[in-house]
Design a protein around this motif. Structure first.
Motif, mmCIF file in Angstrom:
data_model
loop_
_atom_site.group_PDB
_atom_site.id
_atom_site.type_symbol
_atom_site.label_atom_id
_atom_site.label_comp_id
_atom_site.label_asym_id
_atom_site.label_seq_id
_atom_site.Cartn_x
_atom_site.Cartn_y
_atom_site.Cartn_z
ATOM 1 N N LEU A 177 -6.120 -10.949 -0.507
ATOM 2 C CA LEU A 177 -6.456 -10.827 0.906
ATOM 3 C C LEU A 177 -6.632 -12.209 1.514
ATOM 4 N N PRO A 178 -6.463 -12.344 2.836
ATOM 5 C CA PRO A 178 -6.621 -13.653 3.476
ATOM 6 C C PRO A 178 -8.065 -14.134 3.442
ATOM 7 N N GLU A 179 -8.255 -15.366 3.905
ATOM 8 C CA GLU A 179 -9.572 -16.006 3.836
ATOM 9 C C GLU A 179 -10.592 -15.290 4.717
ATOM 10 N N TRP A 180 -10.133 -14.772 5.876
ATOM 11 C CA TRP A 180 -11.080 -14.132 6.791
ATOM 12 C C TRP A 180 -11.602 -12.807 6.258
ATOM 13 N N ALA A 181 -10.981 -12.270 5.217
ATOM 14 C CA ALA A 181 -11.442 -11.019 4.618
ATOM 15 C C ALA A 181 -12.250 -11.265 3.351
ATOM 16 N N ARG A 182 -12.934 -12.412 3.301
ATOM 17 C CA ARG A 182 -13.731 -12.724 2.120
ATOM 18 C C ARG A 182 -14.871 -11.697 1.985
ATOM 19 N N GLY A 183 -15.110 -11.273 0.793
ATOM 20 C CA GLY A 183 -16.114 -10.245 0.529
ATOM 21 C C GLY A 183 -15.543 -8.854 0.419
ATOM 22 N N VAL A 184 -14.292 -8.680 0.815
ATOM 23 C CA VAL A 184 -13.619 -7.385 0.718
ATOM 24 C C VAL A 184 -12.506 -7.495 -0.316
ATOM 25 N N ARG A 185 -12.429 -6.521 -1.172
ATOM 26 C CA ARG A 185 -11.377 -6.533 -2.176
ATOM 27 C C ARG A 185 -10.787 -5.146 -2.314
ATOM 28 N N ILE A 186 -9.523 -5.125 -2.688
ATOM 29 C CA ILE A 186 -8.805 -3.873 -2.931
ATOM 30 C C ILE A 186 -8.286 -3.929 -4.363
ATOM 31 N N GLY A 187 -8.737 -3.011 -5.173
ATOM 32 C CA GLY A 187 -8.379 -3.021 -6.578
ATOM 33 C C GLY A 187 -9.404 -3.777 -7.401
ATOM 34 N N GLY A 188 -9.017 -4.158 -8.587
ATOM 35 C CA GLY A 188 -9.923 -4.872 -9.481
ATOM 36 C C GLY A 188 -10.591 -3.948 -10.481
ATOM 37 N N ARG A 189 -11.712 -4.392 -11.011
ATOM 38 C CA ARG A 189 -12.408 -3.620 -12.035
ATOM 39 C C ARG A 189 -13.151 -2.434 -11.421
ATOM 40 N N VAL A 190 -13.062 -1.312 -12.081
ATOM 41 C CA VAL A 190 -13.810 -0.107 -11.697
ATOM 42 C C VAL A 190 -14.802 0.168 -12.813
ATOM 43 N N THR A 191 -16.076 0.039 -12.494
ATOM 44 C CA THR A 191 -17.121 0.183 -13.504
ATOM 45 C C THR A 191 -17.814 1.530 -13.367
ATOM 46 N N ALA A 192 -18.399 1.966 -14.458
ATOM 47 C CA ALA A 192 -19.133 3.231 -14.444
ATOM 48 C C ALA A 192 -20.378 3.128 -13.586
ATOM 49 N N GLU A 193 -21.014 1.954 -13.568
ATOM 50 C CA GLU A 193 -22.209 1.777 -12.742
ATOM 51 C C GLU A 193 -21.878 1.905 -11.258
ATOM 52 N N GLY A 194 -20.764 1.300 -10.845
ATOM 53 C CA GLY A 194 -20.368 1.405 -9.445
ATOM 54 C C GLY A 194 -20.021 2.820 -9.029
ATOM 55 N N MET A 195 -19.338 3.555 -9.896
ATOM 56 C CA MET A 195 -18.998 4.939 -9.577
ATOM 57 C C MET A 195 -20.240 5.825 -9.552
ATOM 58 N N LEU A 196 -21.200 5.557 -10.438
ATOM 59 C CA LEU A 196 -22.433 6.335 -10.430
ATOM 60 C C LEU A 196 -23.230 6.074 -9.155
ATOM 61 N N PHE A 197 -23.280 4.823 -8.721
ATOM 62 C CA PHE A 197 -23.972 4.501 -7.476
ATOM 63 C C PHE A 197 -23.288 5.182 -6.286
ATOM 64 N N ALA A 198 -21.959 5.199 -6.287
ATOM 65 C CA ALA A 198 -21.230 5.872 -5.204
ATOM 66 C C ALA A 198 -21.485 7.377 -5.217
ATOM 67 N N PHE A 199 -21.602 7.953 -6.408
ATOM 68 C CA PHE A 199 -21.885 9.391 -6.501
ATOM 69 C C PHE A 199 -23.273 9.703 -5.950
ATOM 70 N N TYR A 200 -24.265 8.888 -6.302
ATOM 71 C CA TYR A 200 -25.613 9.086 -5.761
ATOM 72 C C TYR A 200 -25.596 9.006 -4.241
ATOM 73 N N ASP A 201 -24.904 8.005 -3.715
ATOM 74 C CA ASP A 201 -24.865 7.813 -2.275
ATOM 75 C C ASP A 201 -24.142 8.964 -1.577
ATOM 76 N N GLY A 202 -23.004 9.398 -2.124
ATOM 77 C CA GLY A 202 -22.279 10.509 -1.522
ATOM 78 C C GLY A 202 -23.037 11.828 -1.617
ATOM 79 N N LEU A 203 -23.743 12.048 -2.729
ATOM 80 C CA LEU A 203 -24.528 13.271 -2.872
ATOM 81 C C LEU A 203 -25.669 13.318 -1.865
ATOM 82 N N LYS A 204 -26.238 12.177 -1.565
ATOM 83 C CA LYS A 204 -27.310 12.121 -0.567
ATOM 84 C C LYS A 204 -26.799 12.547 0.803
ATOM 85 N N LEU A 205 -25.654 12.001 1.219
ATOM 86 C CA LEU A 205 -25.085 12.373 2.515
ATOM 87 C C LEU A 205 -24.612 13.823 2.510
#
Length: 399
Positions: free
Chosen positions: A102-130
């Motif tokens: 991604l360009p320089e102005w999109a620093r902090g945003v990424r597409i792809g890369g490592r997918v961890t179990a901790e990140g998916m678990l956090f996303a599940f908690y957040d989605g279940l709350k909503l």
């Protein structure tokens, strides 16, 4: 259960506002935790009360749609975390996706890369709350009659409330029309599935929707909808200032209560905003010239139902301040969530409406009797006893 609650009639039906206060209390409790066990318990409590107390009206069938919407929200949140990454660091890598530069102005945003179990678990908690928040709102939609809720609105919100009620009842009535027409096509031996059948059903459904719209417009005009009384300019300006200021205070106070920090000032600001908003609504109601026919009463059962939802919210807020670790299980490191006993017992208070709210009206169902045919042996005739005022109906079926 029937010994504790009477059958719902015009005079004993529960106030629609009590159901909304109960559901908003459960939603507030869901906003204070990310523990999946507590969130699942909240969903179970809401589902049990809906199953025990909803009617056969078209708008009462919306709970299943909200359940599907909650599952969709969880799925979208997991998909975003899978492809866009998660801010939660993790060591258990599930898969490594090709990362898009991604360009320089999109620093902090990424597409792809490592997918961890901790990140998916956090996303599940957040989605279940909503998703739980949406399901609690769906419970209120399935239990509270929109028409009865409209009767209880203050005069200043009557016109906006009519628009909301019409919008809420349009989709359920449309679904009911489609089901009725498909059943009629099946009785006539015509196909009710496929694109061609859908086109043939669409025209009668559209015609019925237009007829209801014309009838509704005529009824609203006959009842004087939209007519207002003259009030002094000073009263109008005071009404606007109180209403806008009160709503801003309600938003600020609600944010303070729902945020992890700010509960100390959230409650006073919320109460002040509610007082100002109610004052503005009372003054704005002077412009309304409508009259109420048989207004719903706020009885003891309404206090019990709404109080159970408020109690669930208060107990969850207190538990969040007393033991936040139990209500927010960490995603790093990976640990199994534990069900805290006292918050879980507080959530079970929300089951009170399933025992004290009036039972839904008893639906009249036809009784089938089977008698043999004289001319055609081997076939029987099934006769349904009609409802009062309806014509009898018979159909033949193989024995």
């Amino acid at each position: 259960m029937s010994a504790l609650a009477p059958r719902a009639t015009r005079s004993t039906a529960l106030h629609a506002g009590a159901w909304w206060l109960w559901a908003l209390g459960l939603a507030t409790a869901a906003s204070r935790t990310t523990n999946p066990l507590l969130l699942g318990l909240l969903i179970a409590v809401a589902g049990y009360v809906v199953a025990a107390r909803r009617t056969d009206a078209p708008w009462a069938r919306s709970y299943g749609a909200f359940l599907k919407l909650g599952l969709l929200v969880i799925g979208i949140r997991l998909v975003f975390a899978f492809f866009l990454g998660s801010p939660i660091p993790g060591t258990h890598v599930l898969v490594t996706l090709p990362e898009v530069p991604l360009p320089e102005w999109a620093r902090g945003v990424r597409i792809g890369g490592r997918v961890t179990a901790e990140g998916m678990l956090f996303a599940f908690y957040d989605g279940l709350k909503l998703g739980t928040l949406l399901i609690c709102v769906g419970a209120a939609n399935a239990l509270a009659s929109p028409a009865r809720l409209l009767k209880s609105l203050p005069g200043a919100l009557y016109e906006a409330g009519v628009a909301v009620v019409v919008a809420m009842t349009f989709a359920p009535n449309l679904v009911a029309d489609v089901q009725r027409l498909r059943a009629a096509r099946r009785l006539r031996g015509r196909p009710d599935r496929g694109f061609k059948a859908l086109l043939q059903v669409g025209l009668p459904v559209l015609e019925g929707a237009l007829e209801r719209s014309v009838s509704l417009a005529a009824a609203m005009d006959a009842r004087g909808y939209g007519r207002t009384a003259q009030v002094p300019p000073a009263v109008r300006h005071t009404t606007t200032a109180l209403t806008l200021g009160g709503l801003l205070g309600v938003c600020a106070g609600t944010y303070g209560l729902l945020a992890d920090t700010g509960a100390a000032y959230g409650l006073p600001v919320l109460l002040a905003g509610l007082a100002a908003a109610l004052g503005g609504l009372w003054l704005g109601g002077r412009r309304s010239v409508r009259s109420r026919y048989r207004p719903d009463r706020w009885g003891v059962r309404a206090w019990l139902v709404s109080g159970s939802g408020v109690a669930v919210a208060a107990l969850m807020i207190w538990a969040n301040s007393a033991d936040p670790a139990a209500l927010h299980p960490p995603a790093v490191p990976l640990t199994a969530p534990v069900l805290p006993l006292w918050p879980a017992a507080g959530v079970l208070v929300g089951l009170l409406p399933a025992f004290v709210a009036p039972l839904p009206p008893r639906a009249e169902r036809p009784v089938e009797t089977v008698e043999p045919l004289e001319k055609e042996p081997g076939r029987v005739r099934t006769r349904k006893s009609p409802a009062p005022g309806a014509q009898p109906h018979t159909k033949e079926s193989p024995q």
